[in-house]
Scaffold this motif. Structure first.
Motif, PDB file in Angstrom:
ATOM      1  N   GLU A 279       0.833  -1.213   0.000  1.00 29.86           N
ATOM      2  CA  GLU A 279       0.000   0.000   0.000  1.00 29.86           C
ATOM      3  C   GLU A 279       0.863   1.257   0.000  1.00 29.86           C
ATOM      4  O   GLU A 279       0.565   2.229  -0.709  1.00 29.86           O
ATOM      5  CB  GLU A 279      -0.917  -0.005   1.229  1.00 29.86           C
ATOM      6  CG  GLU A 279      -2.082  -0.967   1.136  1.00 29.86           C
ATOM      7  CD  GLU A 279      -2.915  -1.011   2.412  1.00 29.86           C
ATOM      8  OE1 GLU A 279      -4.064  -1.481   2.343  1.00 29.86           O
ATOM      9  OE2 GLU A 279      -2.409  -0.571   3.472  1.00 29.86           O
ATOM     10  N   LYS A 283       0.863   3.997  -3.060  1.00 28.30           N
ATOM     11  CA  LYS A 283       0.581   5.389  -2.688  1.00 28.30           C
ATOM     12  C   LYS A 283       1.681   6.302  -3.198  1.00 28.30           C
ATOM     13  O   LYS A 283       1.417   7.375  -3.763  1.00 28.30           O
ATOM     14  CB  LYS A 283       0.454   5.501  -1.166  1.00 28.30           C
ATOM     15  CG  LYS A 283       0.099   6.898  -0.674  1.00 28.30           C
ATOM     16  CD  LYS A 283      -0.071   6.919   0.841  1.00 28.30           C
ATOM     17  CE  LYS A 283      -0.463   8.299   1.345  1.00 28.30           C
ATOM     18  NZ  LYS A 283      -0.668   8.321   2.807  1.00 28.30           N
ATOM     19  N   ILE A 430      -4.446  -5.051  -4.009  1.00 27.27           N
ATOM     20  CA  ILE A 430      -4.002  -3.909  -3.193  1.00 27.27           C
ATOM     21  C   ILE A 430      -3.891  -2.655  -4.055  1.00 27.27           C
ATOM     22  O   ILE A 430      -4.174  -1.541  -3.604  1.00 27.27           O
ATOM     23  CB  ILE A 430      -2.658  -4.229  -2.512  1.00 27.27           C
ATOM     24  CG1 ILE A 430      -2.847  -5.382  -1.502  1.00 27.27           C
ATOM     25  CG2 ILE A 430      -2.093  -3.012  -1.796  1.00 27.27           C
ATOM     26  CD1 ILE A 430      -1.557  -5.898  -0.912  1.00 27.27           C
TER      27      ILE A 430
END
Length: 561
Positions: A279, A283, A430
C-alpha cells in the motif's frame, strides 16, 4: 556537483589499470579494437581475448568480476545497469545484481577527521557518545551509532574520504572509453554507451550528495504525514552536510531478517507487513509520483505494531501525473489480459509507433501473456518486467522510458517481498483502490478548471498570436505565396478512376450530340432517302444506339449504376 564531461586526457595510470583488468578477464580484443593495446603492460599485450562479436557464456560473470575489481565507481555502475535489462539484457542485468556494495571499514581517525571538518566542531562537542565500530560499511560511506548532546540516539552516515576525487576521475575515464567504443565498434552503437555514462553520472553524484538525500527524506515524510502505518526517520539538519548525514537511530528489524526467519519466533504479522508495504508503494507511485527506488529488504525495517520504516533515500524515482494516469490505464489492460488494449495504450504513451505492424506485435504479446491465461494475475510487476525485458523490445526497436523500467523493477521487488512474507499476497487487489482513485481524479470535471488554471498563460499567449497568424496566412494566400506539399497514396488507382469517369462523360456528350444532330437531319427530307427518311439521320441514330449500349454495358460491368 557538476557534470564531468570534458576533452582533457584521462589519468594514464588509472586508465592503464582499467585496461589491464579488462585484459586479465579476457577482454583484450576490446582493448585492441578501440586502439589502446599499446597502453597495456607488455605481459598483457599478446594474451588472446574473447571476440567482441561472439562472447562465450562466461562473459556476464567475467564482466561482473571486472567491475568488482575496479572498485566503487564501477560497482555502482553495475548496480544501476542491473536495473536496466532493457539496455544490457536480462542475463547481464541478473549477473550485475550480484554485485555487493560492501567494503572493509576505514579507520576511525579518518571518520573523525571528515566529521570535524564538515561540522566545523570537535567530535566530542557534537556527540556525547560515538561508537568507533561501524554498524555498516559500504563503498560510498559507513554508518556509526552515536548520541547527541541532547541525548538523541542517532546514526551518522559518513562519506568515504577521497571518494569524490576517485569518482570524478573514474567518470572522466568512463566518458573517454565510452566515446572511443561508440566511434570504433559500430556494433555497440545501439547500446548508446555515452548516454549510459551520462545517466550513471547523474545518479551517482546525487547519491554522493547527502544534502540531496536529506531533502528526499523530508519530501518522503510529507507523503506519509498522518499515516500511522509508515514511519520516516528524523534528519538532524544542523548536524548534516553534503558528506555527513545525522539521522534518528532506528531500533527495528530488517524485513530481510523477517523473511529469512522460520516464523516460529516472529513478533510481527507477516501478512499485515506485506499489505502495508505494498500500500505504501502504490501510494508513493500512483498518488504522489515520488517513490523509494531501492526497495531492498535490507532498506526497510519493521517497528513495533508492524509499522513500516524506510531507510536510505539516496536513490529516488519520480513520475509526473500524466504518466501515472497512463500507467494506471495500462494496469487495467494488463489485469484484464487485454492485448489490444495494451497495444493501444503503449501507442498512446508514445512507447510504440503508430506505424507498428499491429498484427505481428499482437501475436508476440499474446505469446508473452499466454502464461497468465486462465490464472488470476496477482503481481502486475512481473508482467511489466516481462514486457520490458522481452525480445519484443529489440524486434520492434522499442525504447522504454527509464522511469518505466525503474518502476517495473521497483514494483516487482516489492511484490516479490510481499509474496515471500505472505504466500497469499495479491498485489493487484491492493493496487486497485489506488488505480481507481487516480482515474476518478482524472475524470473529475473540476480537473478541467485546474487544467485551465495551470495553463492560463498558455491560453493567453495563444489568443494573442492566433489572430496575427490567421492574418499572415490570409495575406500569403491573397498574394499566392502559399506552398502546399502533398503526399499521395494510391494515386494511380484514383487516376484510373478519373480516366474512366472522364471517358464516360465524353462518350455521353458525343451520343447526345449525335442524337440531336440526327433529329435535325430527319426534319429536312433532303439528300438520300431510305424508307422516306434521310439516310444520314438514320446512320446517326444507329451509331448513337451502339455507343449508348456500350456505355450502359461499361457502367453495369463496374457496378456503378
Amino acid at each position: 556537483m557538476s557534470m564531468i564531461h570534458d576533452d582533457t586526457l584521462p589519468d594514464l595510470k588509472r586508465l592503464t589499470e582499467i585496461l589491464r583488468i579488462l585484459a586479465k578477464y579476457e577482454f583484450g580484443s576490446v582493448v585492441e579494437k578501440i586502439g589502446l593495446k599499446n597502453q597495456l603492460p607488455l605481459s598483457e599485450r599478446f594474451k588472446k581475448g574473447s571476440s567482441i562479436d561472439e562472447f562465450d557464456s562466461s562473459v556476464s560473470e567475467r564482466l561482473r568480476m571486472v567491475l568488482e575489481e575496479l572498485g566503487t565507481t564501477f560497482i555502482k555502475l553495475g548496480q544501476i545497469l542491473s536495473t536496466r535489462p532493457d539496455l544490457v539484457g536480462e542475463e547481464l542485468a541478473q549477473e550485475f545484481s550480484k554485485l555487493q556494495d560492501s567494503t572493509p571499514a576505514f579507520e576511525f581517525e579518518k571518520i573523525k577527521s571528515v566529521i570535524e571538518e564538515q561540522l566545523k566542531s570537535p567530535l566530542d562537542e557534537v556527540f556525547s557518545k560515538f561508537n568507533e565500530v561501524p554498524l555498516a560499511s559500504a563503498s560510498v560511506g559507513q554508518v556509526h551509532q552515536a548520541v547527541l548532546k541532547n541525548k538523541s540516539n542517532v546514526a551518522v552516515k559518513v562519506q568515504r574520504p577521497g571518494l569524490e576525487r576517485q569518482v570524478n576521475q573514474d567518470i572522466r575515464l568512463m566518458h573517454y572509453l565510452a566515446d572511443l567504443i561508440d566511434r570504433r565498434i559500430p556494433k555497440w552503437k545501439y547500446y548508446n554507451l555515452p548516454g549510459i555514462v551520462d545517466e550513471f553520472e547523474r545518479s551517482i553524484l546525487k547519491e554522493m550528495d547527502y544534502g540531496q538525500e536529506s531533502r528526499n527524506s523530508k519530501r518522503f515524510k510529507e507523503i506519509f504525514k498522518g499515516d500511522r502505518t509508515v514511519y520516516v526517520p528524523k534528519i538532524y539538519n544542523e548536524h548534516s552536510t553534503t558528506k555527513v548525514l545525522t539521522m534518528e537511530f532506528i531500533d527495528g528489524v530488517k524485513v530481510r531478517d523477517i523473511m529469512e526467519s522460520d516464523g516460529s519466533e516472529d513478533k510481527f504479522n507477516r501478512k499485515l507487513i506485506a499489505k502495508r508495504g505494498a500500500e505504501s508503494y502504490f501510494k508513493q507511485i500512483l498518488i504522489h509520483g515520488f517513490f523509494h527506488a531501492d526497495p531492498h529488504p535490507s532498506n526497510i525495517y519493521v517497528l513495533k505494531h508492524n509499522i513500516i520504516c524506510f531507510l536510505d533515500f539516496g536513490m529516488m524515482g519520480s513520475i509526473d501525473e500524466e504518466s501515472r494516469e497512463d500507467l494506471a490505464e495500462l494496469f487495467i489492460f494488463i489485469i484484464n489480459n487485454d492485448v489490444n488494449g495494451i497495444i493501444n495504450q503503449l501507442i498512446y504513451m508514445g512507447i510504440l509507433s503508430e506505424s507498428v505492424d499491429r498484427k505481428s506485435i499482437k501475436y508476440d504479446l499474446m505469446d508473452l501473456m499466454d502464461k497468465y491465461i486462465g490464472t488470476e494475475i496477482k503481481q502486475v510487476g512481473n508482467v511489466l518486467q516481462d514486457l520490458s525485458s522481452s525480445n519484443i523490445l529489440e524486434k520492434y526497436q522499442i525504447k522504454f522510458p527509464k522511469e518505466f523500467v525503474l518502476l517495473s523493477r521497483v514494483i516487482t521487488m516489492m511484490e516479490d517481498t510481499g509474496q515471500k512474507l505472505d504466500p497469499e499476497f495479491n498485489g493487484v487487489e491492493i493496487a486497485k483502490p489506488f488505480v481507481k482513485k487516480l482515474l476518478v481524479r482524472k475524470l473529475n470535471p473540476a480537473r478541467l478548471l485546474d487544467f485551465i488554471g495551470e495553463n492560463i498563460f498558455e491560453f493567453e499567449h495563444l489568443m494573442k498570436i492566433f489572430p496575427r497568424s490567421i492574418s499572415k496566412t490570409l495575406m500569403k494566400l491573397e498574394e499566392g505565396k502559399i506552398n502546399i506539399e502533398m503526399e499521395h497514396k494510391n494515386l494511380d488507382i484514383i487516376s484510373g478512376s478519373l480516366d474512366r469517369i472522364t471517358n464516360r462523360i465524353s462518350l455521353a456528350l458525343i451520343i447526345s450530340a449525335l442524337i440531336i444532330g440526327s433529329s435535325l437531319i430527319m426534319q429536312t427530307n433532303k439528300g438520300i432517302l431510305l424508307l422516306g427518311f434521310p439516310f444520314l439521320g438514320i446512320i446517326g441514330f444507329v451509331i448513337s444506339a451502339v455507343l449508348g449500349m456500350a456505355l450502359v454495358i461499361s457502367i453495369l460491368r463496374y457496378r456503378q449504376i
